[in-house]
Design a protein around this motif. Structure first.
Motif, PDB file in Angstrom:
ATOM      1  N   VAL A 414      -7.220   2.568  -8.465  1.00  0.00           N
ATOM      2  CA  VAL A 414      -7.140   2.692  -7.013  1.00  0.00           C
ATOM      3  C   VAL A 414      -8.484   3.211  -6.528  1.00  0.00           C
ATOM      4  CG1 VAL A 414      -5.965   3.755  -5.064  1.00  0.00           C
ATOM      5  CG2 VAL A 414      -4.671   3.122  -7.115  1.00  0.00           C
ATOM      6  N   THR A 416     -10.971   4.489  -3.613  1.00  0.00           N
ATOM      7  CA  THR A 416     -10.812   5.162  -2.318  1.00  0.00           C
ATOM      8  C   THR A 416     -12.066   5.088  -1.461  1.00  0.00           C
ATOM      9  OG1 THR A 416     -11.439   7.286  -3.303  1.00  0.00           O
ATOM     10  CG2 THR A 416      -9.080   6.741  -3.262  1.00  0.00           C
ATOM     11  N   HIS A 435      -7.133  -1.004  -3.136  1.00  0.00           N
ATOM     12  CA  HIS A 435      -8.026  -0.308  -2.209  1.00  0.00           C
ATOM     13  C   HIS A 435      -7.207   0.495  -1.216  1.00  0.00           C
ATOM     14  CE1 HIS A 435     -11.648  -2.515  -3.531  1.00  0.00           C
ATOM     15  NE2 HIS A 435     -10.792  -3.511  -3.741  1.00  0.00           N
ATOM     16  N   THR A 436      -7.627   1.734  -0.965  1.00  0.00           N
ATOM     17  CA  THR A 436      -6.990   2.572   0.050  1.00  0.00           C
ATOM     18  C   THR A 436      -8.027   3.530   0.601  1.00  0.00           C
ATOM     19  OG1 THR A 436      -5.083   4.001   0.515  1.00  0.00           O
ATOM     20  CG2 THR A 436      -6.254   4.405  -1.530  1.00  0.00           C
ATOM     21  N   LYS A 437      -7.830   3.968   1.828  1.00  0.00           N
ATOM     22  CA  LYS A 437      -8.746   4.896   2.467  1.00  0.00           C
ATOM     23  C   LYS A 437      -8.484   6.310   1.962  1.00  0.00           C
ATOM     24  CE  LYS A 437      -9.970   6.721   7.033  1.00  0.00           C
ATOM     25  NZ  LYS A 437      -9.638   6.693   8.490  1.00  0.00           N
ATOM     26  N   TRP A 438      -9.546   7.046   1.684  1.00  0.00           N
ATOM     27  CA  TRP A 438      -9.409   8.446   1.277  1.00  0.00           C
ATOM     28  C   TRP A 438      -8.956   9.279   2.466  1.00  0.00           C
ATOM     29  CZ3 TRP A 438      -8.501  11.641  -2.370  1.00  0.00           C
ATOM     30  CH2 TRP A 438      -8.772  13.000  -2.221  1.00  0.00           C
ATOM     31  N   ASP A 439      -7.862  10.026   2.265  1.00  0.00           N
ATOM     32  CA  ASP A 439      -7.254  10.777   3.355  1.00  0.00           C
ATOM     33  C   ASP A 439      -7.028  12.230   2.960  1.00  0.00           C
ATOM     34  OD1 ASP A 439      -6.220  11.105   5.922  1.00  0.00           O
ATOM     35  OD2 ASP A 439      -4.165  10.686   5.263  1.00  0.00           O
ATOM     36  N   THR A 444      -1.514  10.776  -3.000  1.00  0.00           N
ATOM     37  CA  THR A 444      -1.234   9.466  -2.407  1.00  0.00           C
ATOM     38  C   THR A 444      -1.836   8.324  -3.224  1.00  0.00           C
ATOM     39  OG1 THR A 444      -1.003  10.400  -0.195  1.00  0.00           O
ATOM     40  CG2 THR A 444      -1.516   8.048  -0.346  1.00  0.00           C
ATOM     41  N   PRO A 445      -3.128   8.325  -3.535  1.00  0.00           N
ATOM     42  CA  PRO A 445      -3.649   7.228  -4.367  1.00  0.00           C
ATOM     43  C   PRO A 445      -3.087   7.241  -5.793  1.00  0.00           C
ATOM     44  CG  PRO A 445      -5.362   8.866  -3.936  1.00  0.00           C
ATOM     45  CD  PRO A 445      -4.203   9.214  -3.053  1.00  0.00           C
ATOM     46  N   LEU A 448       0.146   5.443  -5.540  1.00  0.00           N
ATOM     47  CA  LEU A 448      -0.076   4.026  -5.307  1.00  0.00           C
ATOM     48  C   LEU A 448      -0.341   3.296  -6.620  1.00  0.00           C
ATOM     49  CD1 LEU A 448      -0.420   1.795  -3.169  1.00  0.00           C
ATOM     50  CD2 LEU A 448      -2.858   2.397  -3.060  1.00  0.00           C
TER      51      LEU A 448
END
Length: 823
Positions: A414, A416, A435-439, A444-445, A448
């Motif tokens: 994953v 970020t 792909h995911t946005k770092w939050d 969370t990742p 995922l």
């Protein structure tokens, strides 16, 4: 202890007819507890040549205090005969199981009921009191009221009643001690013919230090010779060397530097050249006394040595193997006709131990379904998914994936928000990239990636973590066990100067529905694993797989800006769960390392301890990090001078929490600062007992070795035992020459003994190798000034000020400037 057919008490000097036979002729003993008043009269006056203590109990006082008082009343060479209960005997077993003694068990007296003491504690107390224990004699219990089925049942229940393998253990121990000076060590020579033993003695004497001795065993057979040599040995450490061996000075020095911490033996790659042999083994003598004499009743020495080695391995930490040149002739089988039968009996005798250790794993691998649900991979090899989260990891990712590719069937990464080649590198290894946005949330990742994994098992790594050689094969073996929920793997942190001992973390686990990570930072998967896997009968185990973590190097931490990010995430996590115990622990521990944040760290850690103690009574022992929380609270209190608070925290934690090496180390340090040297030695030794063990909490570097050894030396220095203290400091320095505390302590000890030149030599030799040591510069400055070398003292003092200022130690630098101004 070994028992013989006629059931006489037996020790290292052989069978004993009766207690009276131990009493030296023409001596008038002081007998305790009957003549307790005579011991208390004129304390400190050495007037007795013999003290008998019958059926000792702690109504006489703590064993440590009592033995110290007895030693003070003994003349030099005076003898102590001590009789204590065996905590592993039948009487204690009945008390534990039934809550009462048996109808025919001894009951002490009307006002002095029997109380049990572990033999190890008695031996340590005797050593601390200045007593040399010559022999430990096991007194048989008499009636064999419990059959072999008892031991078998206890083994099946997960206990290791090793003393019960050959029947009911001794009911009591008789100890024969003497007020006598001990030596650093003893070389024990046995086996071979007289010429071989003489040849080995001649070789050893060419390099043996003056505070070591050679003891050549008496008797016909090798085991008898070893036992008699142990009884004669006055060294605190013993080295078993078979006759005919020609050991070298380098091998001796290498082993001797480590043996004061625990057993050490020649060997390579975790395998000793002669399994089950004693020759070459070096260890503390009180450990040998604890295990007991070698079995002399067996007809063949190789079988007897194998039996004894198994007892050593079961009672003591595993011997550290050191690659040194040591070749010993093999032990001789004196009765070849009986060898097969004795070996078969040995295997049968120890089979309950072996079965208790390997049976669960073997059963799991040979049955189609272990406890819990049937494994989905039955009939095929389990599939493993590697799950990772990453951002801008092109520096580490190629090596990480290359090291682990043979252990996994699928890679799920994953990303970020990488702006470098991270994604391309992962795809080149066949990874499925999400792909995911770092939050500002690690869980969370992580989750995922778990949701996308299709394997039966999940392996979680970060890009800067590298599976070490042999790890891939071992991972493939571990996942075949269907009754296992997951494994703690061994992670070691790599710094510029080397590695840490590391910690155990759950990173390999079953891919069960509902398993996921929690917490924004220091994310945890264990709570969900236990919640889901527990009702299924699945359990967590330790896996012997080592993983190196490279992300704690200073330049890596600086480049990533981890400190700023971590505090931001901790604040966010605290807002979501203001009373979360684990978050308080990790946040407080984090702030301890941030300059200027010690007050905040202490507040968080104290609150964490409050939350633990306010929970259910079982909570302190259920949380594996509870002992570490207490240790950190005590440490922060001690740093601010609040020693009363530090000791109160330690007292609570040692009674109620699962102890850790750090907890014992803090207890030892507080005791040393308060002048309670006996307590300090006790806790430092508890630290040494963790040598080589990897826990789920980090262990301060060196406290299972050279650091605690230095602490023991300082405790002996407090007691005035300067020879012993110097010996231990030199051993600590041999283990870790860069340890500044030991070097400074050795210099101060030499100064205390009036040897100014040796004190200065220790410092100058240390500074020649480690010139940036502010402590050594400060101490050298003071010593040079005392010796009248003012100009040299000022030059060294100015260097000390520079080093202190560079470390932002303004108060210490100012104090040094004041000293320089006064010269």
């Amino acid at each position: 202890m070994t028992r013989i057919e006629n059931s006489l008490p037996i020790g290292f000097l052989g069978p004993v007819r009766a207690w009276g036979s131990l009493v030296p002729v023409a001596r008038s003993p002081l007998v305790l507890p009957r003549e307790r008043e005579r011991l208390l009269d004129a304390p400190g006056a050495a007037t007795f040549d013999l003290v008998e203590v019958n059926a000792y109990t702690e109504s006489l006082g703590r064993i440590e205090s009592t033995l110290a008082a007895i030693t003070g009343r003994l003349i030099d060479g005076g003898v102590l005969l001590l009789d204590v209960d065996n905590v592993q005997g039948a009487t204690m077993l009945r008390l534990c199981v039934e809550g009462r003694p048996g109808s025919f068990d001894p009951a002490g007296s009307t006002d002095d009921p029997s109380q049990f003491l572990p033999l190890r504690r008695v031996l340590v107390a005797a050593q601390a009191a200045g007593l040399w224990i010559q022999d430990v004699i096991g007194v048989p219990s008499g009636a064999q009221e419990f059959g072999p089925q008892l031991a078998a049942g206890l083994f099946r229940g997960g206990l290791l009643p090793l003393e019960w393998l050959t029947g009911t253990p001794p009911s009591r121990w008789w100890l024969v001690g003497q007020k006598a000076r001990t030596l650093a060590g003893s070389v024990l020579i046995a086996g071979g013919d007289a010429a071989a033993r003489a040849r080995t003695e001649a070789v050893v004497r060419t390099f043996l230090p003056g505070d070591w001795e050679v003891v050549v065993g008496r008797g016909v057979r090798e085991c008898t010779q070893w036992n008699r040599a142990i009884a004669e040995a006055r060294g605190e450490v013993v080295w078993f060397v078979r006759g005919g061996t020609e050991p070298g000075a380098e091998a001796f020095a290498t082993l001797a530097a480590r043996a004061c911490v625990g057993p050490v033996a020649p060997g390579r790659e975790r395998v000793r050249a002669a399994s089950g042999d004693l020759s070459g083994l070096m260890l503390p003598r009180h450990d040998v006394l604890l295990v007991g004499p070698l079995p002399e009743a067996l007809a063949n020495t190789p079988v007897a040595l194998e039996e004894y080695s198994m007892r050593l391995d079961s009672k003591l930490p595993s011997a550290e193997l050191v690659d040194v040149d040591f070749v010993s002739p093999p032990a001789v089988a004196e009765a070849p006709g009986a060898f097969a039968a004795e070996a078969r009996e040995l295997i049968e005798r120890w089979s309950p131990v072996q079965n208790s250790l390997v049976a669960p794993a073997a059963a799991a691998e040979t049955t189609e379904a272990g406890p819990g649900p049937a494994a989905p991979w039955l009939g095929r090899e389990p599939r493993i998914s590697l799950c990772m989260i990453a951002r801008d990891e092109e520096r580490f990712l190629p090596e990480c994936l290359a090291c682990v590719r043979d252990a996994v069937d699928e890679i799920v990464l994953v990303d970020t928000g990488s702006t470098d080649r991270t994604v391309a590198i992962a795809e080149s290894f066949g990874a499925k990239v999400l792909h995911t946005k770092w939050d500002d949330d690690f869980s969370t990742p992580r989750n995922l990636g778990l949701a996308a994994a299709t394997g039966d098992w999940i392996l979680v790594l970060d890009a800067d973590e590298f599976v070490q050689p042999g790890g891939c094969e071992r991972i493939r073996e571990l996942v075949r066990r269907p009754e296992v929920l997951g494994y703690h793997l061994h992670f070691v942190n790599v710094y510029g100067h080397g590695k840490t001992l590391g910690v155990m973390m759950v990173r390999l686990f079953r891919n069960l529905p509902g398993v996921g990570y929690q917490n924004i930072i220091h994310e945890q998967v264990t709570p969900s694993l236990q919640r889901i896997g527990g009702p299924l009968g699945l359990v967590l185990h330790s896996g012997d797989v080592e993983v190196e973590h490279h992300g704690y190097r200073d330049e890596v931490m600086d480049r990533r800006g981890k400190n700023e990010r971590n505090e931001r995430l901790f604040i966010k996590q605290m807002q979501l769960a203001p009373d979360d115990i684990y978050t308080h622990y990790k946040y407080g521990d984090f702030l301890r390392r941030v300059p200027g944040r010690s007050v905040d760290a202490r507040r968080l850690l104290d609150r964490c301890l409050e939350l633990i103690l306010a929970g259910p009574p079982t909570l302190p022992r259920e949380l594996p990090y509870a002992g570490e929380v207490a240790a950190l609270c005590a440490l922060e209190a001690a740093r601010t001078g609040d020693h009363e608070r530090a000791r109160a925290v330690l007292d609570v934690a040692l009674r109620r929490f699962v102890p850790t090496p750090n907890l014992h180390y803090l207890a030892a340090s507080v005791a040393l600062a308060e002048g309670r040297s006996d307590h300090a030695i006790l806790h430092y030794r508890r630290c040494l007992a963790y040598r080589g063990q990897v826990l789920v909490v980090p262990v301060q570097e060196g406290i299972t070795g050279h650091v605690s050894l230095c602490g023991i030396a300082q405790a002996w220095q407090q007691r005035g035992a300067l020879d012993r203290a110097q010996r231990l400091l030199e051993q600590a320095i041999a283990l870790e020459p860069s340890y500044e505390v030991a070097q400074l302590a050795l210099s101060r000890l030499c100064l205390q003994r009036g040897d100014h030149q040796r004190a200065l030599q220790v410092l100058t030799e240390f500074l020649a190798v480690y010139p940036d040591s502010p402590g050594a510069c400060q101490q050298t400055t003071l010593l040079l000034h005392r010796l009248g070398q003012t100009a040299a003292a000022k030059r060294m003092g100015r260097r000390a000020v520079q080093l202190l200022e560079a470390r932002c130690l303004e108060h210490e630098a100012a104090a040094m400037n004041e000293i320089l101004a006064a010269m």
